[in-house]
Design a protein around this motif. Sequence first.
Motif, PDB file in Angstrom:
ATOM      1  N   ALA A  63      -0.091  -2.187  -5.041  1.00  0.00           N
ATOM      2  CA  ALA A  63      -0.190  -0.990  -4.206  1.00  0.00           C
ATOM      3  C   ALA A  63       1.133  -0.231  -4.174  1.00  0.00           C
ATOM      4  CB  ALA A  63      -0.614  -1.376  -2.793  1.00  0.00           C
ATOM      5  N   VAL A  64       2.231  -0.956  -4.031  1.00  0.00           N
ATOM      6  CA  VAL A  64       3.544  -0.304  -3.964  1.00  0.00           C
ATOM      7  C   VAL A  64       3.861   0.402  -5.281  1.00  0.00           C
ATOM      8  CG1 VAL A  64       6.029  -0.714  -3.709  1.00  0.00           C
ATOM      9  CG2 VAL A  64       4.414  -1.810  -2.160  1.00  0.00           C
ATOM     10  N   ASP A  65       3.342  -0.092  -6.387  1.00  0.00           N
ATOM     11  CA  ASP A  65       3.531   0.573  -7.686  1.00  0.00           C
ATOM     12  C   ASP A  65       2.983   2.003  -7.680  1.00  0.00           C
ATOM     13  OD1 ASP A  65       4.773  -1.626  -8.816  1.00  0.00           O
ATOM     14  OD2 ASP A  65       2.950  -2.399  -9.754  1.00  0.00           O
ATOM     15  N   LEU A  66       2.059   2.288  -6.778  1.00  0.00           N
ATOM     16  CA  LEU A  66       1.438   3.615  -6.712  1.00  0.00           C
ATOM     17  C   LEU A  66       2.241   4.601  -5.866  1.00  0.00           C
ATOM     18  CD1 LEU A  66      -2.275   2.516  -6.073  1.00  0.00           C
ATOM     19  CD2 LEU A  66      -1.213   3.086  -8.273  1.00  0.00           C
ATOM     20  N   ILE A  67       3.239   4.117  -5.139  1.00  0.00           N
ATOM     21  CA  ILE A  67       3.990   4.955  -4.209  1.00  0.00           C
ATOM     22  C   ILE A  67       5.147   5.657  -4.922  1.00  0.00           C
ATOM     23  CG2 ILE A  67       5.354   4.983  -2.086  1.00  0.00           C
ATOM     24  CD1 ILE A  67       3.799   2.484  -1.213  1.00  0.00           C
ATOM     25  N   LYS A  68       5.213   6.960  -4.756  1.00  0.00           N
ATOM     26  CA  LYS A  68       6.279   7.750  -5.379  1.00  0.00           C
ATOM     27  C   LYS A  68       7.400   8.010  -4.371  1.00  0.00           C
ATOM     28  CE  LYS A  68       3.084  10.175  -8.480  1.00  0.00           C
ATOM     29  NZ  LYS A  68       2.545  11.500  -8.887  1.00  0.00           N
ATOM     30  N   THR A  91       0.415  -5.550   6.114  1.00  0.00           N
ATOM     31  CA  THR A  91       1.709  -6.126   6.472  1.00  0.00           C
ATOM     32  C   THR A  91       2.454  -6.589   5.222  1.00  0.00           C
ATOM     33  OG1 THR A  91       0.874  -6.829   8.635  1.00  0.00           O
ATOM     34  CG2 THR A  91       2.838  -7.925   7.825  1.00  0.00           C
ATOM     35  N   GLU A  92       1.732  -7.203   4.286  1.00  0.00           N
ATOM     36  CA  GLU A  92       2.343  -7.604   3.016  1.00  0.00           C
ATOM     37  C   GLU A  92       2.797  -6.377   2.227  1.00  0.00           C
ATOM     38  OE1 GLU A  92       3.253 -10.387   1.935  1.00  0.00           O
ATOM     39  OE2 GLU A  92       2.115 -11.892   3.047  1.00  0.00           O
ATOM     40  N   LEU A  93       1.988  -5.320   2.246  1.00  0.00           N
ATOM     41  CA  LEU A  93       2.351  -4.090   1.533  1.00  0.00           C
ATOM     42  C   LEU A  93       3.644  -3.512   2.101  1.00  0.00           C
ATOM     43  CD1 LEU A  93      -0.193  -1.251   0.656  1.00  0.00           C
ATOM     44  CD2 LEU A  93       2.223  -0.821   1.067  1.00  0.00           C
ATOM     45  N   ALA A  94       3.752  -3.476   3.425  1.00  0.00           N
ATOM     46  CA  ALA A  94       4.953  -2.950   4.061  1.00  0.00           C
ATOM     47  C   ALA A  94       6.176  -3.795   3.704  1.00  0.00           C
ATOM     48  CB  ALA A  94       4.762  -2.910   5.578  1.00  0.00           C
ATOM     49  N   PHE A  95       6.007  -5.111   3.687  1.00  0.00           N
ATOM     50  CA  PHE A  95       7.109  -6.002   3.327  1.00  0.00           C
ATOM     51  C   PHE A  95       7.577  -5.733   1.892  1.00  0.00           C
ATOM     52  CE2 PHE A  95       8.630 -10.053   1.532  1.00  0.00           C
ATOM     53  CZ  PHE A  95       9.673 -10.325   2.408  1.00  0.00           C
ATOM     54  N   VAL A 128      -6.602   8.450  -1.337  1.00  0.00           N
ATOM     55  CA  VAL A 128      -6.897   7.298  -0.472  1.00  0.00           C
ATOM     56  C   VAL A 128      -7.086   6.053  -1.333  1.00  0.00           C
ATOM     57  CG1 VAL A 128      -8.468   6.326   1.235  1.00  0.00           C
ATOM     58  CG2 VAL A 128      -8.001   8.798   1.231  1.00  0.00           C
ATOM     59  N   VAL A 129      -6.418   4.971  -0.942  1.00  0.00           N
ATOM     60  CA  VAL A 129      -6.521   3.700  -1.659  1.00  0.00           C
ATOM     61  C   VAL A 129      -6.913   2.602  -0.679  1.00  0.00           C
ATOM     62  CG1 VAL A 129      -5.333   1.975  -3.070  1.00  0.00           C
ATOM     63  CG2 VAL A 129      -4.762   4.403  -3.327  1.00  0.00           C
ATOM     64  N   ALA A 130      -8.016   1.940  -0.932  1.00  0.00           N
ATOM     65  CA  ALA A 130      -8.442   0.793  -0.133  1.00  0.00           C
ATOM     66  C   ALA A 130      -7.916  -0.478  -0.795  1.00  0.00           C
ATOM     67  CB  ALA A 130      -9.964   0.738  -0.041  1.00  0.00           C
ATOM     68  N   LEU A 162      -9.805   1.593  -5.414  1.00  0.00           N
ATOM     69  CA  LEU A 162      -9.933   0.309  -4.737  1.00  0.00           C
ATOM     70  C   LEU A 162      -9.101  -0.730  -5.469  1.00  0.00           C
ATOM     71  CD1 LEU A 162     -11.249  -1.797  -2.804  1.00  0.00           C
ATOM     72  CD2 LEU A 162     -13.142  -1.932  -4.454  1.00  0.00           C
ATOM     73  N   LEU A 163      -8.172  -1.355  -4.748  1.00  0.00           N
ATOM     74  CA  LEU A 163      -7.436  -2.510  -5.262  1.00  0.00           C
ATOM     75  C   LEU A 163      -8.040  -3.741  -4.608  1.00  0.00           C
ATOM     76  CD1 LEU A 163      -3.704  -1.311  -5.034  1.00  0.00           C
ATOM     77  CD2 LEU A 163      -5.111  -1.488  -7.081  1.00  0.00           C
ATOM     78  N   ILE A 164      -8.606  -4.618  -5.417  1.00  0.00           N
ATOM     79  CA  ILE A 164      -9.316  -5.776  -4.885  1.00  0.00           C
ATOM     80  C   ILE A 164      -8.918  -7.033  -5.648  1.00  0.00           C
ATOM     81  CG2 ILE A 164     -11.345  -5.573  -6.391  1.00  0.00           C
ATOM     82  CD1 ILE A 164     -11.502  -6.267  -2.604  1.00  0.00           C
ATOM     83  N   GLY A 165      -8.930  -8.161  -4.991  1.00  0.00           N
ATOM     84  CA  GLY A 165      -8.585  -9.407  -5.645  1.00  0.00           C
ATOM     85  C   GLY A 165      -9.752  -9.977  -6.433  1.00  0.00           C
TER      86      GLY A 165
END
Length: 266
Positions: free
Chosen positions: A85-90, A104-108, A211-213, A237-240
């Motif tokens: 997800a963080v890879d998508l943030i500019k 919470t993991e994404l924020a970390f 929007v990314v779920a 959608l990013l899913i495991g």
Amino acid sequence: MNRSERLGHLINMVVEQGAVTIDEIVDQLEVSGATARRDLDMLAKQQLLIRTRGGARANSATGDLPLRYRTSRQSGEKIRLAKAAVDLIKPGSTISLNGGTTMTELAFELGIRSDQDERFQHDPVTVVTNAINIANDLTVRDNIRVVCTGGVARTRSYELVGTLASLILPRINIDLAFFGFDGLSARDGFFTHNAEEAAINQSMIVRAKQVVAVGDHTKLAQTAFAKICDFSKVDHLLIGAGAAPEIYETLQRNGMATTVILDNKE
């Protein structure tokens, strides 16, 4: 294993098995019978399970476990999802995050990335969130600006909800909205356990350009109490991995742009 981790594992056992005995707890968590009984009594007082003779069973009325007891569930998968997800943030963009363990993991991960990547140091990211734990964690980062919505804090998720939380959102623009969810149905869309949290998620989605779920595989093919949105509102959608293959195939047939995050060894 500290007490918080032990209680988290104990909750997992009850939820996954439906019921547990003292002997099973002693065997699986390697604790004494007295410790097992004390843990069950404490969780029963919080209405997270129902005490029975010689053990406990799941409390069907408690679908939304407190965040502090959910942090150990699918942790490796959530870390991989967070990094993707963080890879998508500019750099320089404005993003939004709702609450929950995946966010919470994404924020970390974003906090680490902002310290390591010079692009974020020259052009900080703005994070809009209604999760007070995420706001607390990111406020100490010099390379991230935090905008926290108002509202009343829910003890189970640390999310701010209610009228005050929705006042600020119509007045801001979001480049990329990330949201976690409790259930995903290939027919009906995305769901969460709490209606007030769903309303805040909807407000963030409306204000976002994209929007990314983000969710682990255990959220697939199920619903929860309150609907967040249809597939049409979500760009990606990013899913495991880990669910039945036909579930992923159904999502793609329905037009959902989906990235499945595989295990490290894959």
